[in-house]
Design a protein around this motif. Structure first.
Motif, mmCIF file in Angstrom:
data_model
loop_
_atom_site.group_PDB
_atom_site.id
_atom_site.type_symbol
_atom_site.label_atom_id
_atom_site.label_comp_id
_atom_site.label_asym_id
_atom_site.label_seq_id
_atom_site.Cartn_x
_atom_site.Cartn_y
_atom_site.Cartn_z
ATOM 1 N N ALA A 122 -29.353 -102.253 -23.300
ATOM 2 C CA ALA A 122 -28.620 -102.402 -24.560
ATOM 3 C C ALA A 122 -29.567 -102.141 -25.733
ATOM 4 C CB ALA A 122 -28.010 -103.799 -24.656
ATOM 5 N N THR A 123 -30.804 -102.661 -25.627
ATOM 6 C CA THR A 123 -31.784 -102.399 -26.680
ATOM 7 C C THR A 123 -32.065 -100.903 -26.786
ATOM 8 O OG1 THR A 123 -32.796 -104.504 -26.075
ATOM 9 C CG2 THR A 123 -34.030 -103.100 -27.575
ATOM 10 N N ALA A 124 -32.153 -100.252 -25.625
ATOM 11 C CA ALA A 124 -32.422 -98.815 -25.626
ATOM 12 C C ALA A 124 -31.322 -98.048 -26.369
ATOM 13 C CB ALA A 124 -32.551 -98.304 -24.192
ATOM 14 N N MET A 125 -30.095 -98.544 -26.272
ATOM 15 C CA MET A 125 -28.996 -97.879 -26.988
ATOM 16 C C MET A 125 -29.243 -97.915 -28.494
ATOM 17 S SD MET A 125 -25.819 -99.435 -24.826
ATOM 18 C CE MET A 125 -24.531 -98.887 -25.939
ATOM 19 N N VAL A 126 -29.774 -99.059 -28.981
ATOM 20 C CA VAL A 126 -30.075 -99.161 -30.406
ATOM 21 C C VAL A 126 -31.283 -98.282 -30.747
ATOM 22 C CG1 VAL A 126 -30.698 -100.723 -32.275
ATOM 23 C CG2 VAL A 126 -29.106 -101.473 -30.514
ATOM 24 N N ILE A 127 -32.297 -98.306 -29.887
ATOM 25 C CA ILE A 127 -33.502 -97.511 -30.138
ATOM 26 C C ILE A 127 -33.135 -96.028 -30.251
ATOM 27 C CG2 ILE A 127 -35.693 -96.731 -29.141
ATOM 28 C CD1 ILE A 127 -36.008 -99.519 -27.922
ATOM 29 N N LYS A 128 -32.259 -95.564 -29.353
ATOM 30 C CA LYS A 128 -31.905 -94.148 -29.343
ATOM 31 C C LYS A 128 -30.902 -93.778 -30.418
ATOM 32 C CE LYS A 128 -31.047 -93.890 -24.858
ATOM 33 N NZ LYS A 128 -30.532 -93.385 -23.598
ATOM 34 N N ASP A 145 -38.757 -101.724 -40.343
ATOM 35 C CA ASP A 145 -38.440 -101.261 -41.693
ATOM 36 C C ASP A 145 -38.440 -99.738 -41.817
ATOM 37 O OD1 ASP A 145 -38.088 -103.824 -42.507
ATOM 38 O OD2 ASP A 145 -40.069 -104.033 -43.438
ATOM 39 N N LYS A 146 -39.068 -99.039 -40.851
ATOM 40 C CA LYS A 146 -39.050 -97.583 -40.901
ATOM 41 C C LYS A 146 -38.038 -97.047 -39.883
ATOM 42 C CE LYS A 146 -42.215 -93.932 -40.103
ATOM 43 N NZ LYS A 146 -42.600 -94.054 -38.735
ATOM 44 N N ASP A 147 -38.153 -97.529 -38.639
ATOM 45 C CA ASP A 147 -37.249 -97.060 -37.590
ATOM 46 C C ASP A 147 -36.156 -98.081 -37.281
ATOM 47 O OD1 ASP A 147 -38.803 -94.708 -37.086
ATOM 48 O OD2 ASP A 147 -40.267 -96.032 -36.140
ATOM 49 N N PHE A 148 -36.506 -99.349 -37.427
ATOM 50 C CA PHE A 148 -35.496 -100.377 -37.131
ATOM 51 C C PHE A 148 -35.630 -101.541 -38.101
ATOM 52 C CE2 PHE A 148 -39.207 -101.721 -34.775
ATOM 53 C CZ PHE A 148 -39.176 -103.105 -34.787
ATOM 54 N N LEU A 149 -34.547 -102.320 -38.194
ATOM 55 C CA LEU A 149 -34.503 -103.449 -39.123
ATOM 56 C C LEU A 149 -34.275 -104.741 -38.348
ATOM 57 C CD1 LEU A 149 -31.966 -101.730 -41.509
ATOM 58 C CD2 LEU A 149 -34.406 -102.039 -41.994
ATOM 59 N N VAL A 164 -33.802 -116.619 -31.245
ATOM 60 C CA VAL A 164 -32.672 -115.953 -30.627
ATOM 61 C C VAL A 164 -31.733 -115.367 -31.668
ATOM 62 C CG1 VAL A 164 -30.591 -116.516 -29.323
ATOM 63 C CG2 VAL A 164 -32.799 -117.326 -28.520
ATOM 64 N N ASN A 165 -31.720 -115.950 -32.869
ATOM 65 C CA ASN A 165 -30.705 -115.552 -33.846
ATOM 66 C C ASN A 165 -31.162 -114.362 -34.695
ATOM 67 O OD1 ASN A 165 -32.556 -117.537 -34.721
ATOM 68 N ND2 ASN A 165 -31.316 -118.031 -36.499
ATOM 69 N N TRP A 166 -31.328 -113.217 -34.049
ATOM 70 C CA TRP A 166 -31.735 -111.991 -34.737
ATOM 71 C C TRP A 166 -30.682 -110.906 -34.583
ATOM 72 C CZ3 TRP A 166 -35.754 -111.508 -37.933
ATOM 73 C CH2 TRP A 166 -36.926 -112.259 -37.740
ATOM 74 N N LEU A 167 -30.632 -110.035 -35.594
ATOM 75 C CA LEU A 167 -29.907 -108.768 -35.461
ATOM 76 C C LEU A 167 -30.949 -107.665 -35.381
ATOM 77 C CD1 LEU A 167 -27.215 -108.796 -38.315
ATOM 78 C CD2 LEU A 167 -26.876 -109.401 -35.937
ATOM 79 N N TRP A 168 -30.815 -106.754 -34.439
ATOM 80 C CA TRP A 168 -31.714 -105.596 -34.350
ATOM 81 C C TRP A 168 -30.904 -104.352 -34.677
ATOM 82 C CZ3 TRP A 168 -36.517 -107.188 -34.193
ATOM 83 C CH2 TRP A 168 -36.761 -108.459 -33.696
ATOM 84 N N ILE A 169 -31.309 -103.651 -35.711
ATOM 85 C CA ILE A 169 -30.491 -102.555 -36.246
ATOM 86 C C ILE A 169 -31.289 -101.253 -36.260
ATOM 87 C CG2 ILE A 169 -29.343 -101.706 -38.340
ATOM 88 C CD1 ILE A 169 -28.546 -104.556 -38.942
ATOM 89 N N ASN A 170 -30.648 -100.177 -35.852
ATOM 90 C CA ASN A 170 -31.266 -98.867 -35.941
ATOM 91 C C ASN A 170 -31.162 -98.369 -37.384
ATOM 92 O OD1 ASN A 170 -31.356 -95.906 -36.053
ATOM 93 N ND2 ASN A 170 -31.604 -96.063 -33.833
ATOM 94 N N LYS A 171 -32.322 -98.110 -38.009
ATOM 95 C CA LYS A 171 -32.320 -97.816 -39.453
ATOM 96 C C LYS A 171 -31.652 -96.469 -39.755
ATOM 97 C CE LYS A 171 -34.755 -98.341 -43.673
ATOM 98 N NZ LYS A 171 -35.075 -97.001 -44.172
ATOM 99 N N ALA A 172 -31.901 -95.475 -38.916
ATOM 100 C CA ALA A 172 -31.321 -94.156 -39.155
ATOM 101 C C ALA A 172 -29.794 -94.242 -39.183
ATOM 102 C CB ALA A 172 -31.779 -93.183 -38.074
ATOM 103 N N VAL A 173 -29.246 -94.989 -38.217
ATOM 104 C CA VAL A 173 -27.789 -95.147 -38.168
ATOM 105 C C VAL A 173 -27.306 -95.915 -39.386
ATOM 106 C CG1 VAL A 173 -25.876 -96.090 -36.853
ATOM 107 C CG2 VAL A 173 -27.804 -95.065 -35.648
ATOM 108 N N LYS A 221 -37.692 -106.883 -29.675
ATOM 109 C CA LYS A 221 -38.675 -106.171 -30.494
ATOM 110 C C LYS A 221 -39.775 -105.556 -29.624
ATOM 111 C CE LYS A 221 -42.074 -107.536 -33.105
ATOM 112 N NZ LYS A 221 -42.813 -108.426 -34.016
ATOM 113 N N GLY A 222 -40.131 -106.264 -28.563
ATOM 114 C CA GLY A 222 -41.123 -105.727 -27.637
ATOM 115 C C GLY A 222 -40.738 -104.344 -27.136
ATOM 116 N N GLU A 223 -39.434 -104.146 -26.909
ATOM 117 C CA GLU A 223 -38.951 -102.846 -26.445
ATOM 118 C C GLU A 223 -39.074 -101.792 -27.547
ATOM 119 O OE1 GLU A 223 -37.519 -102.328 -23.067
ATOM 120 O OE2 GLU A 223 -38.802 -104.091 -23.028
ATOM 121 N N PHE A 224 -38.759 -102.197 -28.784
ATOM 122 C CA PHE A 224 -38.918 -101.266 -29.910
ATOM 123 C C PHE A 224 -40.385 -100.854 -30.033
ATOM 124 C CE2 PHE A 224 -34.862 -103.080 -31.315
ATOM 125 C CZ PHE A 224 -34.215 -101.951 -31.774
#
Lengths: 317, 419
Positions: free
Chosen positions: B252-258, B282-286, B144-153, B271-274
């Motif tokens: 909410a995940t989609a907001m990060v993906i987009k 590492d390329k699109d998300f961290l 549960v203790n993850w950060l999902w980050i959009n790499k481009a942003v 991550k399943g959504e990514f």
């Protein structure tokens, strides 16, 4: 002659017997037909009321347990209300109940009556207008809830649209606001039910004897006085039955809150029915859920019983 | 009375459209679950295919709703009616509840044959074994203790991996200054509480988390550290967009993906959504651990609770359980779902960078004793307590509870009430 005489006595007892079975059957038929629904109602309504009342005095958790443990569940409900700094979920639920019940019933009655009076002015296209106002009633609360949820969502609906049209200072986020979310439930509820109230009043208005109105007009009554002094008082029975229908819809209202707000921010849109469902089925606290259900039942009885009483008294008179 | 009640419950089930579930075919696996989002449904397909190879038909009983509340209600009706599904997706204490009610099957034989007790982490066995009997097959371990980050942003604002809570706040500030929504959060109580799990672990450390949220130690719940955790929650919530209330987690995940938002704090099902959106780590998300929680894993695990089905349906159940815990399925399924295998001996070859990290973290946490059950996800305490906790956190996030002192007071009282 003799043959007829001999055959007659043979036939008559048979016929008589047939007749008596048939007539007895005819007598009993209503009871036989009613019996299953009577038994079903007895068990599934009153039986379960008793069962729920019993469960509220146990310590049932996930599944029912039948060991009595006293009124602990009720104590928990009311302790939350009075000793906690608000808002505990139960406190929120009953406050919302009061706000929602009062506004929903009040606005529906007022708006329904107004619409009915306006429609009653022999305007053109009444046949078209009536179903348009009445149609929302045909939708289920779930549909109403989802539609209004999208419409009121600041990121999707009204606010966004007006921003697109250039009115960027427009701001309406009640549905996301803990203090106002219950009023959005009122809006959607009123939209749904006021057409139905209108139809009831319209039927009542059409049932009023035209002679009375003519007599009043000859006596010089203005339209306003006509409605205030004669027509609305004559609609009293309609008021009562509409009030009863709306009041019990308000108290048992559940799906609208779920579909429209999914409980609201931090559970701020809960009504007692949401509380009951949450605690009984999601939190595995069946005893507390049952206790809240019994309190809801008592609230409804507090409205229905005086009504039934007055109805019965009127009939007896 | 009992018989009558069960027939009443059958009526309820029939009316609610689950009636098909009772006409059980012996070559059929009935599975009740709430995996209805894109990534989840794809993950479940893997199991369907595995079983169809062995000649078992799959009878889906999906009940939508992210947290599984609706599914659990449906399950309760089915169990009360005596029409057990072959298996049902279940979480933590719910398994034990049902086992205690005596409706779960016994898979000990299969477990012995397949060596589950050696390969499944002990923390999970606490929930899948009741009274010495295997009653559930763990499918995966989510952490549960993850950060999902959009790499481009992240690149755009020039951020780097946050090492402490203050770093994270600084990063969120940068995003805000750049005009991006810093934090994507769904304002449903379980999502808020899931984020709070990480904050508590980060603020108080592993020992504190275990004492407060697994042992429910009152002194820890009342402590200043808990107050500080609520203060930190208040800090981080300021970075959420105003429209977050009631949003589903996958939106909410989609907001990060987009790229509309920088970061989401969420379990690795995100991550399943990514992956479903064809994004690569590492390329699109961290994926980083929530700052300050490195080395610990707050887990929850999807389990297939196995019900006490009649003997003629047992074969299908055993096949399901065996397939569920087979190494090949564990690998294939978890690659798609975003989680990591529920056994520690599955090779990580097929997993992406985040998955490899997750597998290594789980192994280390299992050996180091820093694998903790998530309270928000029903692995820290029974549902009544977990829900009381979610209530308090949610009310704090939405401003009904105004101070961290009050929040702590209400948390202690709510947990005490629900005990």
């Amino acid at each position: 002659m003799s043959t007829v005489a001999t055959t007659d006595p043979v036939l008559t007892p048979e016929q008589a017997g047939g007749m008596s079975i048939r007539s007895r059957l005819q007598d009993a038929l209503p009871k036989i037909v009613l019996a299953p629904s009577f038994v079903i109602t007895l068990i599934f309504v009153y039986g379960f009321i008793v069962w729920t009342a019993y469960l509220s005095f146990t310590n049932s958790k996930t599944f029912p347990s039948y060991e009595l443990t006293g009124a602990r569940a009720y104590q928990r409900l009311w302790r939350w209300t009075f000793e906690n700094d608000p808002p505990s979920s139960w406190y929120t639920s009953i406050t919302n109940m009061a706000i929602f019940g009062f506004l929903y019933v009040g606005i529906c009655l007022a708006l329904g009556l107004l619409l009915a009076i306006l429609l009653d002015q022999k305007i053109r296209g009444e046949g078209l207008l009536r179903p348009i106002f009445l149609y929302p009633m045909a939708l289920s609360f779930i549909v109403t809830g989802v539609a209004w949820k999208w419409f009121l969502d600041p990121g999707l609906g009204l606010e966004q649209t007006l921003h697109h049209f250039g009115w960027t200072s427009f701001h309406f986020d009640w549905i996301k606001n803990k203090d106002f979310v219950i009023y959005t439930v009122v809006i959607a509820g009123v939209w749904q039910a006021s057409g139905f109230v209108m139809a009831m009043f319209l039927a009542g208005l059409r049932g009023i004897d035209g002679e009375i109105m003519k007599a009043a007009q000859i006596d010089g009554a203005s339209p306003f006085q006509l409605y205030r002094r004669i027509i609305i008082p004559l609609l009293r029975p309609i008021f009562l039955s509409t009030f009863i229908v709306l009041a019990h819809m308000a108290i048992k209202s559940y799906d609208l809150v779920v579909a429209l707000t999914s409980g609201g921010p931090g559970g701020s849109a809960w009504l007692p029915s949401n509380f009951m469902y949450e605690y009984t089925f999601k939190r595995n606290e069946m005893a507390v859920g049952s206790a809240s259900a019994i309190i809801m039942l008592m609230t409804i009885s507090a409205i229905i019983v005086p009504y039934l009483y007055s109805e019965l008294k009127e009939k007896a008179r | 009375m009992r018989k009558f009640l069960s027939s009443a419950a059958i009526a309820v089930v029939m009316v609610s459209g689950l009636g098909g579930a009772q006409a059980a075919d012996v070559k059929e696996v009935q599975m009740l679950h709430w995996w209805t989002s894109g990534g989840e449904a794809a993950a479940l397909n893997v199991l369907k295919q595995d079983l169809s190879k062995e000649g078992f038909a799959w009878k889906d009983v999906p009940v939508a709703g992210g947290g599984g509340d609706a599914a659990m209600t449906a399950l309760k009706a089915m169990v009360a009616a005596g029409t057990y599904p072959t298996a049902s997706q279940m979480l933590g204490y719910t398994v034990l509840d049902y086992a205690q009610a005596g409706v779960m099957g016994d898979l000990t034989e299969t477990a012995k044959k397949e060596g589950w007790d050696k390969s499944v982490p002990a923390a999970l066995q606490k929930f899948s074994v009741y009274d010495g009997k295997w009653v559930a097959a763990p499918v995966n371990v989510h952490s549960v203790n993850w950060l999902w980050i959009n790499k481009a942003v992240m690149d755009k604002i020039g951020g780097k991996q946050p090492k402490s809570f203050d770093d994270l706040i600084a990063l969120l500030d940068k995003a805000k200054a750049a005009g991006v929504i810093p934090l994507a959060l769904g304002g449903q109580n379980w999502q808020e509480a899931t984020m709070f799990d990480s904050i508590v672990l980060s603020t108080g450390g592993p020992e504190f988390y275990k004492k407060a949220f697994n042992d429910l130690d009152e002194a820890s719940l009342k402590s200043d550290t808990m107050k500080k955790s609520f203060d930190n929650l208040a800090k981080i919530v300021k970075y959420v967009d105003p429209n977050f209330s009631g949003r589903d987690w996958n939106l909410a995940t989609a907001m990060v993906i987009k790229g509309d938002a920088l970061v989401q704090v969420m379990g690795d099902w995100a991550k399943g959504e990514f992956v479903a959106a064809k994004k690569t780590p590492d390329k699109d998300f961290l994926c980083y651990r929530f700052p300050g929680t490195e080395g610990s894993v707050i887990y929850n695990s999807d389990m297939f609770g196995m019900f006490n089905v009649p003997d003629d349906r047992k074969a299908a159940q055993v096949a399901l359980a065996t397939a569920t815990l087979s190494k090949s399925f564990q690998s294939a399924f978890n690659v798609v779902k975003g989680s990591v295998p529920a056994r520690t001996d599955v090779p990580d070859t097929d997993f992406d960078a985040c998955g490899k990290k997750g597998i290594a973290d789980l192994k280390a946490a299992n050996e180091g004793g820093t694998l903790f059950g998530s309270l928000a996800q029903g692995y820290g305490a029974p549902p009544a307590i977990a829900n009381a906790y979610k209530d308090v956190v949610s009310k704090f996030v939405h401003g009904q509870i105004k101070s961290s002192d009050e929040a702590v007071k209400q948390l202690v009282q709510a947990i005490d009430d629900a005990r």
